[in-house]
Write an enzyme that holds these catalytic residues in place. Structure first.
Site, mmCIF file in Angstrom:
data_model
loop_
_atom_site.group_PDB
_atom_site.id
_atom_site.type_symbol
_atom_site.label_atom_id
_atom_site.label_comp_id
_atom_site.label_asym_id
_atom_site.label_seq_id
_atom_site.Cartn_x
_atom_site.Cartn_y
_atom_site.Cartn_z
ATOM 1 N N LYS A 111 0.862 -1.183 0.000
ATOM 2 C CA LYS A 111 0.000 0.000 0.000
ATOM 3 C C LYS A 111 0.891 1.222 0.000
ATOM 4 C CE LYS A 111 -4.521 0.562 0.253
ATOM 5 N NZ LYS A 111 -5.504 -0.475 -0.137
HETATM 6 N N1 GLU Z 1 -7.082 -0.127 -3.333
HETATM 7 C C1 GLU Z 1 -7.860 -1.303 -3.676
HETATM 8 C C2 GLU Z 1 -7.939 -2.254 -2.495
HETATM 9 O O1 GLU Z 1 -7.829 -1.857 -1.369
HETATM 10 C C3 GLU Z 1 -7.374 -1.949 -4.963
HETATM 11 C C4 GLU Z 1 -5.948 -2.356 -5.003
HETATM 12 C C5 GLU Z 1 -5.505 -2.820 -6.369
HETATM 13 O O2 GLU Z 1 -6.294 -2.836 -7.298
HETATM 14 O O3 GLU Z 1 -4.335 -3.167 -6.480
HETATM 15 O O4 GLU Z 1 -8.191 -3.425 -2.657
#
Ligand code: GLU
Length: 421
Positions: A111
């Site tokens: 993240k």
């Molecule tokens: N931010 C989204 C999540 O928390 C998507 C992450 C992604 O597509 O890599 O799952």
């Protein structure tokens, strides 16, 4: 077992840690693997001087945390929010690891985030900040290493700038470095609605198990952004009466059901759901305790806590957001007979279609929308079945069933790969 390092010590991180500890205690988890998985494998903090439109320079703090890469490149969104911090990003990275493993994607978890208020910044300021952030984290991202995507406060445009900045360094277009890009530069059809559609798929699976018909049932959705907006729309299209929605400014309700497409148009025009005609105002807090079949918290973490969980009156709680329900609230809701569809299952449609986007970027061959929707629904329905079956067999709640399933896949990968050196 090692404790929480001070640099990560925030409420969200503590919550992720407590979930992990509870899950680990329910499984026969190797203590070495357990100690390793309690900490992210790599965390980067960057400070970026950005020229603002008025000529001044402001220094922004940004992060990228990679939790575990035993299954493949790490994957996870970038969050722009005034309260983002390293601990929150580390918690979200850990949840991405369990999420990808649970649904069976060849990814680890990561993240990123920048502490900023994107709503108070101009497009040009956001572009400069995004490009500088990409340049700063450049050494640790890449299509085979770590693949960012949108999250709270970022969107397809942010991903386009990231892709362009990365590609400029390489000297050629690198589509696979981010997902959630605009369709015109290698994005996937259906990625924008994917997280919301995934929430819908999980709600339908839950209704089937509980003998509830979508027609005649009701939903309340907290958060009307990329996740909540699409979830509300698709629930509405399938006969569920959406009785309340909210965004960060406030909410609206109508017990007879809201015309969701019109609410979306109103939000597009005015930037908020408030002021929509033929609806009463409702606060974000009140929305969570409205009587409804399905409650979808699709905003930020820690929305349902021990303080308000007693008042929750839904039958199914589908977590569109990451970490919206605390462990204390889980217990209260379980005693009330609420079926929780945990975040790592309920919001996994986004990263699943991100995976399709990455595969399409590698193939340079693009799929049609019905195929994307069908494949995503297949993956989520089978993940739902695995979690629900574990829940029934072991009597663990749905969150623990999901976490232990994901963590087990990671533990197996660590055992198979062994320890380096
Ligand atoms: N931010 C989204 C999540 O928390 C998507 C992450 C992604 O597509 O890599 O799952």
């Amino acid at each position: 077992m090692t404790g929480i390092s001070p640099e990560f010590d925030t409420t969200t991180y503590r919550m992720a840690m407590a979930q992990f500890d509870q899950a680990a205690a329910r499984m026969d988890l190797d203590p070495n693997v357990r100690a390793r998985l309690k900490k992210p494998s790599r965390s980067l903090i960057v400070h970026m001087p950005i020229r603002m439109d008025d000529g001044t320079v402001r220094v922004f703090e940004g992060y990228r945390v990679q939790h575990d890469n035993s299954l493949g490149p790490t994957k996870g969104g970038i969050r722009y929010h005034p309260e983002v911090n390293l601990g929150e990003v580390a918690a979200l990275a850990m949840w991405m690891t369990w999420k990808c493993a649970l649904v069976g994607l060849p990814y680890g978890g990561a993240k990123g985030g920048v502490r900023c208020d994107p709503k108070a910044m101009s497009r040009q300021e956001l572009q400069r900040m995004t490009r500088r952030y990409t340049a700063e984290i450049y050494p640790i991202i890449g299509p085979d290493q770590d693949i960012p995507a949108p999250d709270v406060g970022t969107n397809a445009q942010t991903m386009a700038w990231m892709m362009d900045t990365y590609s400029m360094q390489r000297g050629y277009a690198v589509h696979g470095v981010v997902t959630g890009k605009p369709v015109g530069i290698g994005g996937s059809l259906g990625r924008d609605e994917a997280t919301g559609r995934g929430v819908f798929v999980c709600v339908m699976e839950a209704m089937k198990r509980l003998g509830i018909e979508p027609k005649g049932s009701t939903a309340a959705v907290q958060g009307f952004g990329n996740v909540g907006g699409h979830a509300a729309r698709i629930l509405h299209e399938n006969g569920v009466n959406v009785v309340a929605v909210s965004d960060s400014h406030g909410g609206i309700r109508n017990a007879r059901g809201l015309p969701v497409p019109e609410v979306l148009a109103h939000k597009e025009k005015t930037g908020r759901v408030e002021g929509f005609p033929n609806a009463e105002p409702v606060s974000n807090e009140e929305l969570l305790t409205l009587p409804c079949t399905v409650l979808v918290p699709a905003a930020l973490s820690e929305a349902v806590t021990e303080k308000n969980a007693h008042g929750v009156k839904c039958r199914i709680l589908a977590e569109g957001a990451n970490g919206p329900t605390t462990l204390e609230a889980d217990k209260i809701l379980e005693d009330k007979g609420v079926l929780i569809l945990p975040d790592i299952l309920a919001n996994s449609g986004g990263v699943t279609v991100s995976y399709f986007e990455w595969v399409q970027s590698h193939q340079m061959y693009f799929w049609k929308l019905p195929e994307i929707r069908e494949r995503m629904a297949d993956i989520l329905s089978s993940a739902f079945e695995r979690v629900y079956e574990t829940h029934l067999r072991t009597k663990m709640d749905m969150r623990m069933a999901a976490l232990t399933t994901g963590i087990q896949a990671i533990a197996d990968a660590h055992r198979l790969r062994g320890l380096y050196p």
